[in-house]
Scaffold this active site. Structure first.
Site, PDB file in Angstrom:
ATOM      1  N   GLU A 170       7.911  16.978 -15.566  1.00 14.48           N
ATOM      2  CA  GLU A 170       9.345  17.414 -15.451  1.00 14.48           C
ATOM      3  C   GLU A 170      10.284  16.929 -16.491  1.00 14.48           C
ATOM      4  OE1 GLU A 170      12.922  19.360 -14.350  1.00 14.48           O
ATOM      5  OE2 GLU A 170      10.961  19.894 -14.243  1.00 14.48           O
ATOM      6  N   HIS A 178       9.286  17.693 -20.218  1.00 14.35           N
ATOM      7  CA  HIS A 178       9.966  19.096 -20.438  1.00 14.35           C
ATOM      8  C   HIS A 178      11.600  18.978 -20.938  1.00 14.35           C
ATOM      9  CE1 HIS A 178      10.775  23.211 -20.391  1.00 14.35           C
ATOM     10  NE2 HIS A 178      11.749  23.179 -19.204  1.00 14.35           N
TER      11      HIS A 178
END
Length: 640
Positions: free
Chosen positions: A73, A76
């Site tokens: 996460e 990203h």
């Protein structure tokens, strides 16, 4: 001048990587790997938040938080943040290097990236709500498409001859709808709602609840099996229609452009087979990610089509329809060579032409600035984050009503616009649209906007927007502007209303903080507009408008700009006095005010048209940065 091609290439590649990684994060169930935003448990990286992540994972080993998911996460987010900085650099370079008409796309791209960041934040804070996740996915695809458009627009070539334009456009629309459906399937985890092929759950048409499946308000996991089946079935049907359309278009293309036909078949066929593989193999992660990534070439095809159309539109005369010399159109390609193409092969037709005319009537750059200040009012109105759906509907309603007011302004001032160099190329003076069409266009936009605000937001926001519309389109345009040199001072109240509209949309009322935001924009309007009026004073004189430089002269106007800039700097400090902001806003406002005052003083001491243009451009940037600092201060909360 053009934008640096290596920068555009790298940004486009990075955008593709961000889209691909976003699909991987979502499909590997790592979307809540860090349950807060923008950091991870308040830290800059999962490494620093190791103990908190380990504790959450120990408490629920099957939950969404684990070290591996947290790193996916955050990686990203790091790449998306880097892409945002690159797009900011592109927008700055476009502002410095390109003519105004070519700055629009980079500006829209920057606005889209800011909105993407908000969607990324809401994805986490709203616990992967499908509506937000799907919008985030589509925003990523749109970002990639716009970067590809920037990359291709100076190198666009003619479309292959023999292309049936209606079929190509219909297929393109169908592909975009299919991408949106794919995002909805992914956001709701409906890919395995039908685990068999070609039937679904052993039937050609099983029980399906389409009303529930396409309801936007449900949380993740809140749909029944019948609703998930409806989503999956519609995506399957879309895939069959797209494939049939591609075969039909490829058959028409093959005699004159076999490579283009082959490329279309390869892209569509690969996507279809990947979709089949997802069902038959039980959604393996590599196949699912590849299927998500396969939508990217479709976005690039769209960008190529828009780039070609844009080159043609720039080349065509802009007086009447059809353009003179419509049988043969010339436009420059690379170097000094010229290419001649037949009008029958162009992406330009009468509908393209008129769409462009109506878009100009809506004044999209003015609308963007107004909606931005309204959005800031929405964010500042609540201690946390605004409700996403109310935020989107309110923004759309304000945008539509503002665009209607802009078209109404064009209608009222069409005779004045015809004698001013700055406005004589607008659609009404050059005959691109008729006054009757403009009136219907303005009424439709305003009606839609006010209706959305009244029924889906609250009546107060709708009534305030209606009064703002009337104040700008009627009181200012028809009465104040031709009557008094103080027109912009009195009429500036309409332009200062958007933050109040945003505040009312979120709270149902108008607090003193909203009135402070109104006061800032109200004090900003006269020095902003008078800088423009100074270097356009001869045009205003020819048009017979009593603008301050025309009636009172240059020196009086310069003094007025200096004094009003002083008033603005004083007003801009009021949020600090009432505890509405803290150290971040203080630092920003001191720098911004100091530069604005210095520019106004230089203008007063030694006027030049170039310096007035600079002051006008800076005033726009000043307001945007001031409100952005208020927003940043609101979320980081560093009180004095």
């Amino acid at each position: 001048m053009t934008l640096p091609r290596p920068l555009l290439l790298f940004s486009t590649g990075l955008a593709f990587a961000v889209v691909l990684l976003g699909a991987y994060v979502r499909l590997s169930d790592a979307g809540l790997g860090c349950p807060d935003w923008p950091g991870c448990y308040g830290q800059i990286s999962p490494w620093h938040a190791g103990e908190q992540i380990a504790g959450a994972h120990s408490a629920d080993p099957s939950g969404p938080v684990s070290p591996a998911k947290a790193w996916k996460e955050m990686l990203h987010r790091y790449l998306a943040g880097s892409l945002g900085l690159l797009i900011l650099a592109i927008a700055i370079l476009a502002w410095r290097r390109l003519p105004p008409a070519r700055r629009v796309l980079p500006g829209l791209l920057l606005a889209l990236v800011v909105f993407q960041a908000l969607l990324g934040m809401w994805t986490v804070t709203q616990q992967l709500k499908p509506m937000i996740v799907a919008a985030h996915l589509l925003g990523g695809m749109a970002t990639l498409a716009m970067l590809a458009w920037l990359l291709l627009r100076d190198r666009a070539a003619a479309l292959p001859t023999g292309v049936p334009i209606l079929l190509a456009r219909g297929l393109l629309l169908l592909v975009l709808l299919q991408i949106a459906l794919g995002g909805w399937v992914s956001a709701n985890y409906a890919a395995l709602a039908c685990p068999d092929l070609p039937t679904c759950q052993g039937a050609w048409w099983p029980r399906a609840d389409f009303a529930a499946g396409f309801s936007l308000q449900h949380p993740l996991g809140g749909l029944s099996a019948e609703a998930l089946t409806a989503i999956h079935l519609l995506h399957r049907l879309g895939a069959v229609l797209v494939l049939a359309g591609v075969f039909l278009l490829a058959a028409r293309l093959a005699p004159t452009s076999a490579p283009a036909a082959t490329a279309l078949l390869a892209i569509a066929g690969s996507q279809f087979l990947l979709g089949v593989g997802n069902v038959l193999l039980g959604l393996p992660l590599p196949v699912a990610v590849a299927h998500n990534a396969g939508a990217a070439p479709c976005c690039c095809v769209w960008s190529g089509s828009m780039s070609a159309s844009q080159v043609v539109c720039r080349a065509a005369p802009r007086t009447t329809w059809p353009p003179r010399g419509a049988a043969r159109v010339f436009f420059p390609s690379q170097g000094t060579a010229k290419r001649e193409i037949a009008m029958s092969s162009l992406a330009l037709n009468k509908s393209d032409w008129r769409l462009r005319e109506f878009l100009e009537l809506a004044k999209p750059r003015v609308v963007a600035m107004i909606v931005f200040t309204a959005m800031i009012g929405m964010f500042l109105a609540a201690p946390g984050l605004p409700d996403p759906l109310r935020f989107l509907v309110a923004s759309l309603g304000v945008a539509l009503a503002t665009a209607g007011a802009a078209a109404c302004n064009c209608l009222a001032e069409r005779r004045i616009d015809a004698v001013m160099a700055r406005t004589r190329a607008r659609p009404l003076p050059r005959g691109g649209v008729s006054p009757r069409e403009t009136a219907w266009f303005a009424a439709t936009l305003a009606g839609l906007g006010l209706g959305l605000l009244y029924w889906l937001v609250n009546p107060l926001t709708a009534w305030l927007t209606a009064f703002t519309f009337f104040g700008y389109a009627v009181v200012y345009t028809r009465w104040l502007k031709p009557a008094t040199p103080q027109n912009i001072v009195i009429g500036g109240a309409s332009g200062a209303m958007p933050p109040v509209l945003g505040w009312a949309a979120m709270t149902g009322g108008v607090g003193h903080e909203a009135l402070l935001l109104f006061l800032i924009v109200y004090a900003w309007t006269p020095p902003h507009f008078w800088a423009l009026a100074l270097y356009r004073r001869e045009e205003y004189a020819r048009a017979g408008l009593p603008m301050l430089p025309v009636t009172h002269g240059e020196r009086y106007t310069l003094l007025s700009i200096l004094l009003y800039t002083g008033i603005l700097t004083s007003v801009s400090l009021l949020p600090l006095a009432v505890g509405m902001s803290g150290w971040i806003y203080l630092a920003a406002v001191l720098v911004l005010d100091a530069y604005y005052l210095q520019l106004a003083w230089r203008l007063f001491r030694g006027y030049s048209d170039a310096l007035a243009r600079r002051a006008f451009s800076w005033s726009i940037l000043y307001l945007g940065l001031l409100f952005a600092a208020l927003l940043l201060d609101h979320f980081l909360s560093l009180p004095i």
